[in-house]
Design a protein around this motif. Structure first.
Motif, short mmCIF file in Angstrom:
data_model
loop_
_atom_site.label_atom_id
_atom_site.label_comp_id
_atom_site.label_asym_id
_atom_site.label_seq_id
_atom_site.Cartn_x
_atom_site.Cartn_y
_atom_site.Cartn_z
N SER A 1 0.92 -1.26 0.02
CA SER A 1 0.17 -0.09 -0.04
C SER A 1 0.56 1.24 0.03
O SER A 1 0.43 2.17 -0.53
CB SER A 1 -0.94 -0.15 1.37
OG SER A 1 -1.73 1.04 1.20
N ARG B 1 -3.89 -0.95 -4.44
CA ARG B 1 -2.93 -2.25 -3.91
C ARG B 1 -1.54 -2.37 -4.79
O ARG B 1 -0.43 -3.01 -3.87
CB ARG B 1 -3.66 -3.48 -3.95
CG ARG B 1 -5.02 -3.53 -3.20
CD ARG B 1 -5.75 -4.80 -3.14
NE ARG B 1 -6.62 -4.91 -2.22
CZ ARG B 1 -7.29 -6.00 -1.90
NH1 ARG B 1 -6.98 -7.16 -2.27
NH2 ARG B 1 -8.21 -5.98 -0.87
N ASP C 1 -11.33 -1.73 1.25
CA ASP C 1 -9.96 -1.73 0.95
C ASP C 1 -9.36 -0.37 1.81
O ASP C 1 -8.19 -0.52 2.11
CB ASP C 1 -9.72 -1.55 -0.42
CG ASP C 1 -8.29 -1.89 -0.43
OD1 ASP C 1 -7.80 -2.91 -0.26
OD2 ASP C 1 -7.63 -1.11 -1.32
#
Length: 488
Positions: free
Chosen positions: A9, A120, A166
């Motif tokens: 991340s 991601r 997320d």
């Protein structure tokens, strides 16, 4: 795994900071791709009976009707309301407005998947996910992929739920899950991966669960109060037991399921190899995506009908799983996946543009005959599974039940013993008889054409026709009945 995800991340965050023009470059590409793949949806007035059902519902609602009272369906209300709003602004004579909304829905899904993949795995993965989704999104029979119906509008909601989860925005994730459910019940399947992400990554799982629960429950409760709470519960949850069984229709529905799975497999030919590669990678950090794919598969299986448009829910998680694998595979694998998807997309695009739609032609001829034999304001009964006839003829239905399926359990193309009057939705026949007694239809159209719900196998309808109607002609096998003594 958690540390690895956090490192990824942070890497992705650095990539975003370096590319200020990322979205200015990617958004036009995705918009063009989605617009091109949706061209077939605009070349026909109607793609399937679901669009016809929604169009008729929207007209009834616009005329003061009430969902789950004066018009009914086994679906939640968001898409009927969407149709009603589009018709209010642009008119109800064409589905172009809702087709444009379907383009927006697909573009939104592509953008959300691109954003999730970029967050991601970095910029290239974001582009990969967005482009692959746009290419694969039409990979079914055109009547399933090009129609502006429930599953198309589920997809941005489910993608938004995963996007919010997320980023640890649990309340917003709950709202997105609620929206997916209010489009169609199977949209709630995305709650499974959302809860997994919450359990794995929330700083305070209890607080996150509370926020997710409130976010999911408040919109559903509000919609229930805006409609009819008991009606919403019955028509979307408790009243579909017979519909969800496939007793006596096993080979028919399983054959349909295998055929649609094969069609989607062709569309996903570029995705399948990298996804299979993911199965051999021990620690990919993509457990939530596998859960998303698994829960979406359960949603496809729910009800045992296996229509092609059900399979649309599989595409977003499959695209992200392929993207996750492609980022660690050699670059030539990415090029192969994209080129294969382009070729498959071209195949499905040609199918959508060139394939004949004989049932649409039948409905159009039948609607012309109905319009010729009735006047505006007359109510008619079309005994069949093509409610679009009402919309094409611009005539109001004589009953809240827009298809014979709700009255015989034929809904879903059921071919077997559990079709008939006794398998109807609970309480439907007394209401149906009362409606036709109070306001007899000027014209009855038997469009069963030898199917298991023909009037010969439905005593109540047979008695109705015998008592007050006489045969007045046929259209492509459909029989028209006018009231005894009525003038043409």
């Amino acid at each position: 795994m958690r540390a690895g995800l956090l490192d990824t991340s942070r890497t992705a965050t650095g990539s975003r900071m370096q590319g200020g023009g990322y979205w200015r470059r990617l958004l036009p590409v995705l918009a063009v791709l989605v617009a091109l793949t949706r061209i077939p949806s605009f070349v026909r007035p109607l793609w399937n009976p679901d669009e016809g059902y929604l169009a008729v519902q929207a007209r009834i609602l616009a005329g003061g009707g009430e969902l789950y009272r004066t018009v009914v369906d086994r679906k939640p209300p968001l898409v009927p309301w969407l149709y009603e709003g589009a018709f209010a602004v642009f008119g109800s004579g064409s589905l172009t407005s809702v087709r444009v909304l379907a383009v927006v829905a697909q573009l939104s899904t592509a953008v959300l998947l691109a954003s999730l993949a970029r967050h991601r795995w970095g910029d290239r993965s974001g582009r990969t996910a967005g482009v692959l989704y746009a290419l694969v999104s039409i990979g079914l029979n055109p009547e399933d992929a090009q129609a502006a119906t429930f599953e198309v509008f589920i997809l941005p909601c489910t993608a938004a739920a995963m996007w919010c989860a997320d980023r640890r925005r649990w309340g917003a994730a709950g709202v997105a899950v609620a929206c997916a459910f209010l489009v169609k019940q199977t949209g709630a399947a995305v709650l499974v991966p959302v809860l997994w992400l919450l359990w794995r990554h929330a700083e305070s799982p209890r607080r996150g669960l509370l926020r997710t629960g409130v976010g999911a429950l408040v919109p559903v409760a509000a919609v229930a109060l805006l409609t009819d709470p008991a009606g919403l519960l019955f028509w979307t949850v408790t009243g579909s037991g017979a519909y969800a069984s496939f007793t006596g229709s096993e080979l028919h529905v399983l054959g349909r399921g295998l055929a649609n799975a094969a069609i989607l497999a062709v569309a996903c030919a570029g995705l399948i190899p990298p996804v299979l590669r993911m199965l051999r990678v021990a620690r990919t950090g993509s457990a939530d995506l596998w859960l998303w794919l698994g829960s979406s598969t359960a949603a496809v299986l729910a009800g045992f009908h296996f229509f092609g448009h059900y399979y649309l829910q599989l595409i977003p998680p499959a695209v992200l799983l392929a993207t996750a694998a492609l980022r660690i595979l050699p670059r030539e694998r990415l090029l192969t996946a994209v080129l294969t998807s382009v070729c498959c997309c071209a195949l499905f695009l040609a199918w959508g543009l060139l394939a004949p739609r004989p049932e649409l032609a039948h409905s159009q001829r039948l609607a012309a005959a109905v319009a010729h034999r009735t006047r505006p304001g007359d109510r008619v009964l079309v005994w069949g599974i093509h409610p679009e006839t009402y919309w094409l003829a611009d005539r109001a239905p004589a009953t809240r039940y827009l298809t014979a399926g709700l009255l015989t359990n034929y809904s879903g193309g059921r071919e077997g013993p559990e079709v008939g009057e006794k398998y109807a939705v609970e309480g439907a026949w007394p209401v149906f008889r009362a409606e036709l007694t109070a306001r007899p239809p000027v014209l009855v159209v038997d469009d069963s054409r030898g199917r298991p719900y023909t009037p010969d196998r439905v005593p109540s309808l047979r008695r109705l026709l015998a008592a007050g109607y006489e045969e007045a002609g046929t259209v492509d096998g459909a029989v028209l009945y006018t009231r005894t003594g009525a003038q043409d």
